[in-house]
Design a protein around this motif. Structure first.
Motif, PDB file in Angstrom:
ATOM      1  N   THR A   1      -2.831  -9.857  -4.546  1.00 15.27           N
ATOM      2  CA  THR A   1      -1.172 -10.633  -5.826  1.00 15.27           C
ATOM      3  C   THR A   1      -0.647  -9.639  -6.168  1.00 15.27           C
ATOM      4  O   THR A   1      -0.613  -8.579  -6.729  1.00 15.27           O
ATOM      5  N   SER A   2       0.467 -10.084  -5.552  1.00 13.25           N
ATOM      6  CA  SER A   2       1.299  -8.421  -6.999  1.00 13.25           C
ATOM      7  C   SER A   2       2.008  -7.696  -6.146  1.00 13.25           C
ATOM      8  O   SER A   2       2.497  -6.503  -7.071  1.00 13.25           O
ATOM      9  N   LYS A   3       1.125  -6.749  -5.281  1.00 12.58           N
ATOM     10  CA  LYS A   3       0.530  -5.804  -4.832  1.00 12.58           C
ATOM     11  C   LYS A   3       1.516  -5.872  -3.354  1.00 12.58           C
ATOM     12  O   LYS A   3       1.288  -6.371  -2.058  1.00 12.58           O
ATOM     13  N   GLN A   4       2.429  -4.579  -3.352  1.00 11.87           N
ATOM     14  CA  GLN A   4       2.151  -4.452  -1.563  1.00 11.87           C
ATOM     15  C   GLN A   4       1.214  -3.614  -1.010  1.00 11.87           C
ATOM     16  O   GLN A   4       0.791  -2.084  -1.581  1.00 11.87           O
ATOM     17  N   THR A   5       0.830  -3.909  -0.071  1.00  9.70           N
ATOM     18  CA  THR A   5      -0.036  -2.939   0.460  1.00  9.70           C
ATOM     19  C   THR A   5      -0.841  -2.714   1.834  1.00  9.70           C
ATOM     20  O   THR A   5      -0.716  -3.473   2.663  1.00  9.70           O
ATOM     21  N   LEU A   6      -1.265  -1.436   1.560  1.00  4.91           N
ATOM     22  CA  LEU A   6      -1.353  -1.138   3.552  1.00  4.91           C
ATOM     23  C   LEU A   6      -2.478  -1.601   3.699  1.00  4.91           C
ATOM     24  O   LEU A   6      -3.755  -1.146   2.859  1.00  4.91           O
ATOM     25  N   PHE A   7      -2.831  -2.505   5.046  1.00  2.00           N
ATOM     26  CA  PHE A   7      -4.463  -2.819   5.824  1.00  2.00           C
ATOM     27  C   PHE A   7      -4.496  -1.824   6.955  1.00  2.00           C
ATOM     28  O   PHE A   7      -3.205  -0.992   7.423  1.00  2.00           O
ATOM     29  N   SER A   8      -5.390  -0.433   6.818  1.00  2.00           N
ATOM     30  CA  SER A   8      -5.151   0.550   7.869  1.00  2.00           C
ATOM     31  C   SER A   8      -6.913   0.598   8.009  1.00  2.00           C
ATOM     32  O   SER A   8      -7.591  -0.305   7.713  1.00  2.00           O
ATOM     33  N   GLY A   9      -6.949   1.316   9.277  1.00  2.00           N
ATOM     34  CA  GLY A   9      -8.416   1.519  10.244  1.00  2.00           C
ATOM     35  C   GLY A   9      -8.553   1.289  11.471  1.00  2.00           C
ATOM     36  O   GLY A   9      -7.669   1.190  12.485  1.00  2.00           O
ATOM     37  N   HIS A  10      -9.323   1.215  12.341  1.00  2.00           N
ATOM     38  CA  HIS A  10      -9.577   1.131  13.244  1.00  2.00           C
ATOM     39  C   HIS A  10      -8.932  -0.105  14.127  1.00  2.00           C
ATOM     40  O   HIS A  10      -9.309  -0.925  13.388  1.00  2.00           O
ATOM     41  N   SER A  11      -9.261   0.152  15.241  1.00  2.00           N
ATOM     42  CA  SER A  11      -8.972  -0.880  16.049  1.00  2.00           C
ATOM     43  C   SER A  11     -10.750  -1.844  16.497  1.00  2.00           C
ATOM     44  O   SER A  11     -11.406  -1.466  16.335  1.00  2.00           O
ATOM     45  N   GLY A  12      -9.996  -3.456  15.833  1.00  2.00           N
ATOM     46  CA  GLY A  12     -11.229  -4.301  16.376  1.00  2.00           C
ATOM     47  C   GLY A  12     -12.025  -4.771  14.462  1.00  2.00           C
ATOM     48  O   GLY A  12     -12.995  -4.441  14.791  1.00  2.00           O
ATOM     49  N   VAL A  13     -11.690  -3.769  13.816  1.00  2.00           N
ATOM     50  CA  VAL A  13     -12.475  -3.914  12.297  1.00  2.00           C
ATOM     51  C   VAL A  13     -11.870  -4.678  11.737  1.00  2.00           C
ATOM     52  O   VAL A  13     -12.650  -5.116  10.859  1.00  2.00           O
ATOM     53  N   GLY A  14     -10.782  -5.944  12.111  1.00  2.00           N
ATOM     54  CA  GLY A  14     -10.501  -7.295  11.868  1.00  2.00           C
ATOM     55  C   GLY A  14      -9.033  -7.508  10.604  1.00  2.00           C
ATOM     56  O   GLY A  14      -9.477  -7.832   9.832  1.00  2.00           O
TER      57      GLY A  14
ATOM     58  N   GLY B   1       3.636 -10.951  -3.299  1.00  2.00           N
ATOM     59  CA  GLY B   1       3.165  -9.194  -2.963  1.00  2.00           C
ATOM     60  C   GLY B   1       3.146 -10.132  -1.613  1.00  2.00           C
ATOM     61  O   GLY B   1       3.544 -10.290  -0.821  1.00  2.00           O
ATOM     62  N   SER B   2       2.750  -8.541  -0.922  1.00  2.00           N
ATOM     63  CA  SER B   2       2.807  -8.318   0.564  1.00  2.00           C
ATOM     64  C   SER B   2       2.111  -7.690   1.765  1.00  2.00           C
ATOM     65  O   SER B   2       1.171  -6.343   0.597  1.00  2.00           O
ATOM     66  N   ILE B   3       1.453  -8.101   2.565  1.00  4.03           N
ATOM     67  CA  ILE B   3       0.774  -6.888   3.417  1.00  4.03           C
ATOM     68  C   ILE B   3       1.189  -6.822   4.589  1.00  4.03           C
ATOM     69  O   ILE B   3       1.570  -7.126   4.787  1.00  4.03           O
ATOM     70  N   VAL B   4       1.168  -4.957   4.880  1.00  2.00           N
ATOM     71  CA  VAL B   4       0.917  -4.516   6.128  1.00  2.00           C
ATOM     72  C   VAL B   4      -0.133  -4.558   6.599  1.00  2.00           C
ATOM     73  O   VAL B   4      -0.825  -3.808   6.689  1.00  2.00           O
ATOM     74  N   ASP B   5       0.167  -5.257   7.743  1.00  3.30           N
ATOM     75  CA  ASP B   5      -0.832  -4.887   9.381  1.00  3.30           C
ATOM     76  C   ASP B   5      -0.444  -3.735  10.125  1.00  3.30           C
ATOM     77  O   ASP B   5       0.838  -3.117   9.959  1.00  3.30           O
ATOM     78  N   THR B   6      -1.316  -3.059  10.331  1.00  7.79           N
ATOM     79  CA  THR B   6      -0.866  -1.892  11.290  1.00  7.79           C
ATOM     80  C   THR B   6      -1.943  -1.567  12.564  1.00  7.79           C
ATOM     81  O   THR B   6      -3.412  -2.904  12.560  1.00  7.79           O
ATOM     82  N   PRO B   7      -1.437  -0.925  13.965  1.00 12.06           N
ATOM     83  CA  PRO B   7      -2.390  -1.069  15.189  1.00 12.06           C
ATOM     84  C   PRO B   7      -3.807  -0.321  14.185  1.00 12.06           C
ATOM     85  O   PRO B   7      -3.507   0.658  13.922  1.00 12.06           O
ATOM     86  N   GLY B   8      -4.836  -0.234  15.097  1.00 11.83           N
ATOM     87  CA  GLY B   8      -5.612   0.942  15.082  1.00 11.83           C
ATOM     88  C   GLY B   8      -5.668   1.958  14.824  1.00 11.83           C
ATOM     89  O   GLY B   8      -5.043   2.305  16.136  1.00 11.83           O
ATOM     90  N   MET B   9      -6.299   2.658  14.348  1.00 13.59           N
ATOM     91  CA  MET B   9      -6.189   4.175  14.980  1.00 13.59           C
ATOM     92  C   MET B   9      -7.352   4.965  15.103  1.00 13.59           C
ATOM     93  O   MET B   9      -8.889   4.455  14.882  1.00 13.59           O
ATOM     94  N   ARG B  10      -7.098   5.439  15.821  1.00 11.29           N
ATOM     95  CA  ARG B  10      -8.432   5.894  16.491  1.00 11.29           C
ATOM     96  C   ARG B  10      -9.087   7.267  15.905  1.00 11.29           C
ATOM     97  O   ARG B  10     -10.662   7.761  15.282  1.00 11.29           O
ATOM     98  N   GLU B  11      -7.986   8.073  14.773  1.00 11.01           N
ATOM     99  CA  GLU B  11      -8.441   8.828  14.654  1.00 11.01           C
ATOM    100  C   GLU B  11      -7.121   9.259  13.437  1.00 11.01           C
ATOM    101  O   GLU B  11      -6.332   8.317  13.317  1.00 11.01           O
ATOM    102  N   PHE B  12      -8.032  10.245  12.033  1.00 14.29           N
ATOM    103  CA  PHE B  12      -6.590  10.352  10.768  1.00 14.29           C
ATOM    104  C   PHE B  12      -6.568  11.775  10.590  1.00 14.29           C
ATOM    105  O   PHE B  12      -7.642  12.515  10.380  1.00 14.29           O
ATOM    106  N   GLY B  13      -5.283  12.141  11.675  1.00  6.44           N
ATOM    107  CA  GLY B  13      -5.494  13.923  11.352  1.00  6.44           C
ATOM    108  C   GLY B  13      -4.260  13.482  10.309  1.00  6.44           C
ATOM    109  O   GLY B  13      -3.105  13.327   9.329  1.00  6.44           O
ATOM    110  N   LEU B  14      -5.050  14.735   9.327  1.00  4.84           N
ATOM    111  CA  LEU B  14      -3.812  14.881   7.541  1.00  4.84           C
ATOM    112  C   LEU B  14      -2.945  15.959   8.079  1.00  4.84           C
ATOM    113  O   LEU B  14      -2.634  16.809   8.860  1.00  4.84           O
ATOM    114  N   VAL B  15      -2.071  15.779   7.433  1.00  2.58           N
ATOM    115  CA  VAL B  15      -0.621  16.873   7.613  1.00  2.58           C
ATOM    116  C   VAL B  15      -0.232  16.877   6.369  1.00  2.58           C
ATOM    117  O   VAL B  15      -0.449  16.117   5.528  1.00  2.58           O
ATOM    118  N   ASP B  16      -0.015  18.313   6.721  1.00  2.21           N
ATOM    119  CA  ASP B  16       0.570  19.079   5.289  1.00  2.21           C
ATOM    120  C   ASP B  16      -0.464  18.910   4.422  1.00  2.21           C
ATOM    121  O   ASP B  16       0.270  19.157   3.184  1.00  2.21           O
TER     122      ASP B  16
END
Ligand SMILES: Nc1nc2c(ncn2[C@@H]2O[C@H](COP(=O)(O)OP(=O)(O)OP(=O)(O)O)[C@@H](O)[C@H]2O)c(=O)[nH]1
Ligand SMILES: [Mg+2]
Ligand SMILES: [Zn+2]
Length: 308
Positions: free
Chosen positions: A174-187, A229-244
């Motif tokens: 509620t009232s937040k801008q939220t990112l949904f992230s994770g592997h493909s197929g997690v739901g 509030g709002s949710i950002v749906d994203t495509p699944g990621m296989r890996e999470f490579g850190l930068v910087d």
């Protein structure tokens, strides 16, 4: 005129103006922001300035981008030395993980949490598909829950299939801008469909997958929630490579280590073999979860320092 980016395909954007009207937008010229070599100069969640291009078609041109409160980025899967900005201006990020179909590794979760810490985005870990957990997965979940809660993170257990944990999730959004992230197929999209049934986002059976790396959601997109509030749906990621992120700063992004850092004998301590290390001591005394320390060491070893 100002608008917020709701969808990005890389070359086209959907913007919403202050009155709730949507426009198709493109960028004029080349944007270079904050010296970041990014594969996407503008991301979902960005607030931009635009000019009307064709009123009848509802098309506009983005002319400027407003300063970001924060963002989460990762290594571009296509170009190792470039970033990909996942989303900007977030109030929180939720990592959707599963212990079965597919299994999310702890390393993946920890990398995501490090990126969230580095950009000051509060993170939550949500374990989905609890209906599939047997004895082994339930024991693994209990261990992970204790470990992440001790580190200071909120942990949720959900099943869209059985309606578990969903009201708790709804309250968090509620009232937040939220990112949904994770592997493909997690739901991720399935959870959003539960929250916003009229959307009917595409989801896909794990058994329908024709191979690794294929995902059902192809572009990041933001959806408004009826209660604010709002949710950002994203495509699944296989890996999470850190930068910087440098070796030196990594432990600052493990909250349970951050609390101990000032007690290390050396202020440039990497918490490996240095004498008088408070983190090594906490680990030996069982005050720091072994799996988190191992994860720290693994990430530390994976960081390639920039050559100056
Ligand atoms: N058993 C079970 N299956 C679930 C649950 N939530 C989602 N699924 C199933 O998991 C599969 C993948 O779901 P999606 O929502 O498409 O996954 P996603 O994370 O959006 O995947 P990408 O868009 O590829 O990143 C679908 O078949 C869903 O029905 C759950 O709680 N329990
Ligand atoms: Mg999806
Ligand atoms: Zn140390």
């Amino acid at each position: 005129m100002k608008g917020k980016v709701y969808r990005s395909t890389g070359s086209w954007y959907h913007l919403k103006d202050e009155h709730g009207k949507f426009y198709s937008a493109r960028i004029k010229g080349i944007f270079k922001i904050d010296d970041i070599t990014s594969t996407n100069p503008i991301a979902v969640g960005d607030v931009v300035e635009y000019e009307l291009e064709n009123e009848a078609e509802g098309s506009v041109i983005i002319t400027d981008i407003l300063e970001r409160k924060n963002y989460i980025n990762r290594q571009s899967p296509r170009a190792k030395h470039q970033h990909h900005i996942i989303a900007a201006n977030l109030d929180q990020s939720i990592l959707i993980a599963t212990l079965k179909e597919p299994r999310t590794s702890q390393g993946f979760i920890d990398r995501f949490l490090v990126a969230s810490e580095a950009y000051h985005v509060p993170a939550v870990v949500l374990f989905n598909k609890s209906d599939l957990y047997g004895k082994k997965e339930t024991a693994a979940f209990d261990n992970l829950k204790g470990m992440y809660e001790d580190a200071g993170y909120q942990v949720l257990l959900c099943s869209v299939k059985q309606g578990e944990g969903l009201n708790e999730l709804g309250a968090l959004l509620t009232s937040k801008q939220t990112l949904f992230s994770g592997h493909s197929g997690v739901g991720k999209s399935t959870l959003i469909n539960w929250l916003l049934p009229e959307l009917q986002l595409k989801t896909k059976d794990v058994s329908e997958w024709s191979g690794k790396g294929l995902h059902t959601t192809t572009f990041a997109e933001m959806y408004d929630l009826p209660g604010g509030g709002s949710i950002v749906d994203t495509p699944g990621m296989r890996e999470f490579g850190l930068v910087d992120i440098s070796k030196q700063e990594l432990s600052h992004y493990f909250p349970e280590m951050r609390a101990l850092l000032q007690d290390c004998q050396f202020n440039n301590c990497l918490h490996v073999e240095e004498p008088g290390c408070a983190i090594k001591k906490a680990f030996v005394e069982g005050r720091l979860h072994e799996d988190r320390y191992i994860s720290y060491r693994t990430i530390l070893d994976s960081i390639e320092e920039k050559q100056y």
